[in-house]
Design a protein around this motif. Sequence first.
Motif, PDB file in Angstrom:
ATOM      1  N   ALA A  45      92.891 -43.427 107.508  1.00  0.00           N
ATOM      2  CA  ALA A  45      92.525 -44.513 106.586  1.00  0.00           C
ATOM      3  C   ALA A  45      93.536 -44.686 105.456  1.00  0.00           C
ATOM      4  CB  ALA A  45      91.140 -44.258 105.989  1.00  0.00           C
ATOM      5  N   LYS A  46      94.059 -43.569 104.946  1.00  0.00           N
ATOM      6  CA  LYS A  46      94.905 -43.639 103.750  1.00  0.00           C
ATOM      7  C   LYS A  46      96.403 -43.515 104.016  1.00  0.00           C
ATOM      8  CE  LYS A  46      91.096 -42.027 100.971  1.00  0.00           C
ATOM      9  NZ  LYS A  46      90.557 -41.039 100.061  1.00  0.00           N
ATOM     10  N   LYS A  47      96.756 -43.008 105.189  1.00  0.00           N
ATOM     11  CA  LYS A  47      98.163 -42.849 105.587  1.00  0.00           C
ATOM     12  C   LYS A  47      98.973 -41.998 104.606  1.00  0.00           C
ATOM     13  CE  LYS A  47      97.798 -45.774 109.077  1.00  0.00           C
ATOM     14  NZ  LYS A  47      96.509 -45.509 109.663  1.00  0.00           N
ATOM     15  N   ASP A  48      98.288 -41.086 103.914  1.00  0.00           N
ATOM     16  CA  ASP A  48      98.960 -40.232 102.942  1.00  0.00           C
ATOM     17  C   ASP A  48      98.151 -38.944 102.795  1.00  0.00           C
ATOM     18  OD1 ASP A  48     100.222 -38.998 100.820  1.00  0.00           O
ATOM     19  OD2 ASP A  48     100.110 -40.736  99.488  1.00  0.00           O
ATOM     20  N   TRP A  49      98.723 -37.821 103.239  1.00  0.00           N
ATOM     21  CA  TRP A  49      98.022 -36.548 103.167  1.00  0.00           C
ATOM     22  C   TRP A  49      97.640 -36.190 101.731  1.00  0.00           C
ATOM     23  CZ3 TRP A  49      95.767 -34.807 107.188  1.00  0.00           C
ATOM     24  CH2 TRP A  49      96.331 -34.953 108.454  1.00  0.00           C
ATOM     25  N   ARG A  50      98.447 -36.604 100.772  1.00  0.00           N
ATOM     26  CA  ARG A  50      98.160 -36.274  99.373  1.00  0.00           C
ATOM     27  C   ARG A  50      96.848 -36.877  98.906  1.00  0.00           C
ATOM     28  NH1 ARG A  50     103.830 -38.411  97.428  1.00  0.00           N
ATOM     29  NH2 ARG A  50     103.057 -39.925  98.905  1.00  0.00           N
ATOM     30  N   ALA A  51      96.434 -37.959  99.530  1.00  0.00           N
ATOM     31  CA  ALA A  51      95.177 -38.623  99.170  1.00  0.00           C
ATOM     32  C   ALA A  51      93.972 -37.952  99.834  1.00  0.00           C
ATOM     33  CB  ALA A  51      95.237 -40.096  99.573  1.00  0.00           C
ATOM     34  N   CYS A  52      94.215 -36.915 100.616  1.00  0.00           N
ATOM     35  CA  CYS A  52      93.151 -36.238 101.366  1.00  0.00           C
ATOM     36  C   CYS A  52      93.016 -34.776 100.954  1.00  0.00           C
ATOM     37  CB  CYS A  52      93.439 -36.336 102.863  1.00  0.00           C
ATOM     38  SG  CYS A  52      93.562 -38.024 103.470  1.00  0.00           S
ATOM     39  N   LYS A  53      93.308 -34.481  99.696  1.00  0.00           N
ATOM     40  CA  LYS A  53      93.296 -33.091  99.236  1.00  0.00           C
ATOM     41  C   LYS A  53      91.922 -32.445  99.353  1.00  0.00           C
ATOM     42  CE  LYS A  53      97.263 -33.399  96.209  1.00  0.00           C
ATOM     43  NZ  LYS A  53      97.766 -33.310  94.839  1.00  0.00           N
ATOM     44  N   SER A  54      90.869 -33.170  99.040  1.00  0.00           N
ATOM     45  CA  SER A  54      89.530 -32.555  99.119  1.00  0.00           C
ATOM     46  C   SER A  54      89.159 -32.265 100.574  1.00  0.00           C
ATOM     47  CB  SER A  54      88.474 -33.420  98.438  1.00  0.00           C
ATOM     48  OG  SER A  54      88.291 -34.625  99.129  1.00  0.00           O
ATOM     49  N   GLU A  55      89.502 -33.166 101.486  1.00  0.00           N
ATOM     50  CA  GLU A  55      89.236 -32.938 102.908  1.00  0.00           C
ATOM     51  C   GLU A  55      90.054 -31.755 103.428  1.00  0.00           C
ATOM     52  OE1 GLU A  55      88.191 -37.187 102.086  1.00  0.00           O
ATOM     53  OE2 GLU A  55      89.831 -35.884 101.521  1.00  0.00           O
ATOM     54  N   MET A  56      91.300 -31.636 102.955  1.00  0.00           N
ATOM     55  CA  MET A  56      92.151 -30.520 103.366  1.00  0.00           C
ATOM     56  C   MET A  56      91.574 -29.202 102.848  1.00  0.00           C
ATOM     57  SD  MET A  56      94.773 -29.401 104.983  1.00  0.00           S
ATOM     58  CE  MET A  56      96.031 -30.627 105.240  1.00  0.00           C
ATOM     59  N   GLU A  57      91.089 -29.197 101.615  1.00  0.00           N
ATOM     60  CA  GLU A  57      90.509 -27.981 101.043  1.00  0.00           C
ATOM     61  C   GLU A  57      89.230 -27.588 101.796  1.00  0.00           C
ATOM     62  OE1 GLU A  57      89.944 -24.610  98.827  1.00  0.00           O
ATOM     63  OE2 GLU A  57      91.747 -25.830  99.099  1.00  0.00           O
ATOM     64  N   THR A  58      88.402 -28.555 102.127  1.00  0.00           N
ATOM     65  CA  THR A  58      87.183 -28.287 102.892  1.00  0.00           C
ATOM     66  C   THR A  58      87.532 -27.689 104.250  1.00  0.00           C
ATOM     67  OG1 THR A  58      86.013 -30.080 101.774  1.00  0.00           O
ATOM     68  CG2 THR A  58      85.101 -29.333 103.874  1.00  0.00           C
ATOM     69  N   PHE A  59      88.549 -28.249 104.910  1.00  0.00           N
ATOM     70  CA  PHE A  59      88.999 -27.716 106.196  1.00  0.00           C
ATOM     71  C   PHE A  59      89.542 -26.304 106.031  1.00  0.00           C
ATOM     72  CE2 PHE A  59      92.331 -26.961 109.328  1.00  0.00           C
ATOM     73  CZ  PHE A  59      91.605 -27.099 110.503  1.00  0.00           C
ATOM     74  N   ARG A  60      90.339 -26.070 104.999  1.00  0.00           N
ATOM     75  CA  ARG A  60      90.926 -24.752 104.762  1.00  0.00           C
ATOM     76  C   ARG A  60      89.841 -23.709 104.544  1.00  0.00           C
ATOM     77  NH1 ARG A  60      92.241 -21.309 100.953  1.00  0.00           N
ATOM     78  NH2 ARG A  60      91.414 -22.546  99.261  1.00  0.00           N
ATOM     79  N   GLN A  61      88.826 -24.039 103.755  1.00  0.00           N
ATOM     80  CA  GLN A  61      87.731 -23.105 103.495  1.00  0.00           C
ATOM     81  C   GLN A  61      86.958 -22.796 104.778  1.00  0.00           C
ATOM     82  OE1 GLN A  61      85.427 -24.714 100.261  1.00  0.00           O
ATOM     83  NE2 GLN A  61      87.080 -24.397  98.774  1.00  0.00           N
ATOM     84  N   CYS A  62      86.717 -23.820 105.582  1.00  0.00           N
ATOM     85  CA  CYS A  62      86.037 -23.618 106.859  1.00  0.00           C
ATOM     86  C   CYS A  62      86.879 -22.704 107.750  1.00  0.00           C
ATOM     87  CB  CYS A  62      85.789 -24.958 107.545  1.00  0.00           C
ATOM     88  SG  CYS A  62      84.991 -24.801 109.160  1.00  0.00           S
ATOM     89  N   TRP A  63      88.172 -22.976 107.790  1.00  0.00           N
ATOM     90  CA  TRP A  63      89.100 -22.194 108.621  1.00  0.00           C
ATOM     91  C   TRP A  63      89.025 -20.713 108.246  1.00  0.00           C
ATOM     92  CZ3 TRP A  63      91.950 -23.723 112.728  1.00  0.00           C
ATOM     93  CH2 TRP A  63      92.978 -22.881 113.153  1.00  0.00           C
ATOM     94  N   GLN A  64      89.046 -20.437 106.962  1.00  0.00           N
ATOM     95  CA  GLN A  64      88.978 -19.051 106.500  1.00  0.00           C
ATOM     96  C   GLN A  64      87.596 -18.443 106.751  1.00  0.00           C
ATOM     97  OE1 GLN A  64      90.267 -19.312 102.413  1.00  0.00           O
ATOM     98  NE2 GLN A  64      92.400 -18.955 102.971  1.00  0.00           N
ATOM     99  N   ARG A  65      86.551 -19.225 106.510  1.00  0.00           N
ATOM    100  CA  ARG A  65      85.174 -18.752 106.691  1.00  0.00           C
ATOM    101  C   ARG A  65      84.919 -18.307 108.134  1.00  0.00           C
ATOM    102  NH1 ARG A  65      83.239 -22.800 104.317  1.00  0.00           N
ATOM    103  NH2 ARG A  65      82.697 -24.084 106.098  1.00  0.00           N
ATOM    104  N   HIS A  66      85.557 -18.972 109.079  1.00  0.00           N
ATOM    105  CA  HIS A  66      85.382 -18.641 110.490  1.00  0.00           C
ATOM    106  C   HIS A  66      86.402 -17.617 110.988  1.00  0.00           C
ATOM    107  CE1 HIS A  66      82.814 -22.219 110.433  1.00  0.00           C
ATOM    108  NE2 HIS A  66      82.213 -21.637 111.462  1.00  0.00           N
ATOM    109  N   GLY A  67      87.231 -17.092 110.082  1.00  0.00           N
ATOM    110  CA  GLY A  67      88.186 -16.048 110.466  1.00  0.00           C
ATOM    111  C   GLY A  67      89.371 -16.532 111.269  1.00  0.00           C
ATOM    112  N   ASN A  68      89.625 -17.826 111.261  1.00  0.00           N
ATOM    113  CA  ASN A  68      90.734 -18.364 112.052  1.00  0.00           C
ATOM    114  C   ASN A  68      92.089 -17.958 111.496  1.00  0.00           C
ATOM    115  OD1 ASN A  68      89.270 -19.922 114.078  1.00  0.00           O
ATOM    116  ND2 ASN A  68      88.589 -21.123 112.341  1.00  0.00           N
ATOM    117  N   ASP A  69      92.173 -17.701 110.178  1.00  0.00           N
ATOM    118  CA  ASP A  69      93.447 -17.283 109.610  1.00  0.00           C
ATOM    119  C   ASP A  69      93.841 -15.916 110.161  1.00  0.00           C
ATOM    120  OD1 ASP A  69      91.252 -16.278 108.220  1.00  0.00           O
ATOM    121  OD2 ASP A  69      92.302 -16.228 106.297  1.00  0.00           O
TER     122      ASP A  69
END
Length: 77
Positions: A45-69
């Motif tokens: 929708a936004k064509k700019d990753w910088r505009a998706c910081k909250s979505e990126m943070e939510t994904f990062r937290q999920c990634w860590q919570r599930h032990g994927n890191d």
Amino acid sequence: MVKGMESRTAAAQLVIDDEPDDWDKRIFSTGCADENANLTDCYYAKKDWRACKSEMETFRQCWQRHGNDKRTEMKDA
């Protein structure tokens, strides 16, 4: 184009593939498929990753919570 080929091509385009492919299976196995979809939708929708910081943070937290890191040996930068 060969006569009749047009109708076969059009029919082939109407087939909907509901089976998960290898990419889908890998995303679902992370436990973060919804977060990934939200992040992808934001970028689309936004064509700019910088505009998706909250979505990126939510994904990062999920990634860590599930032990994927640990599973992927990802290092936090």
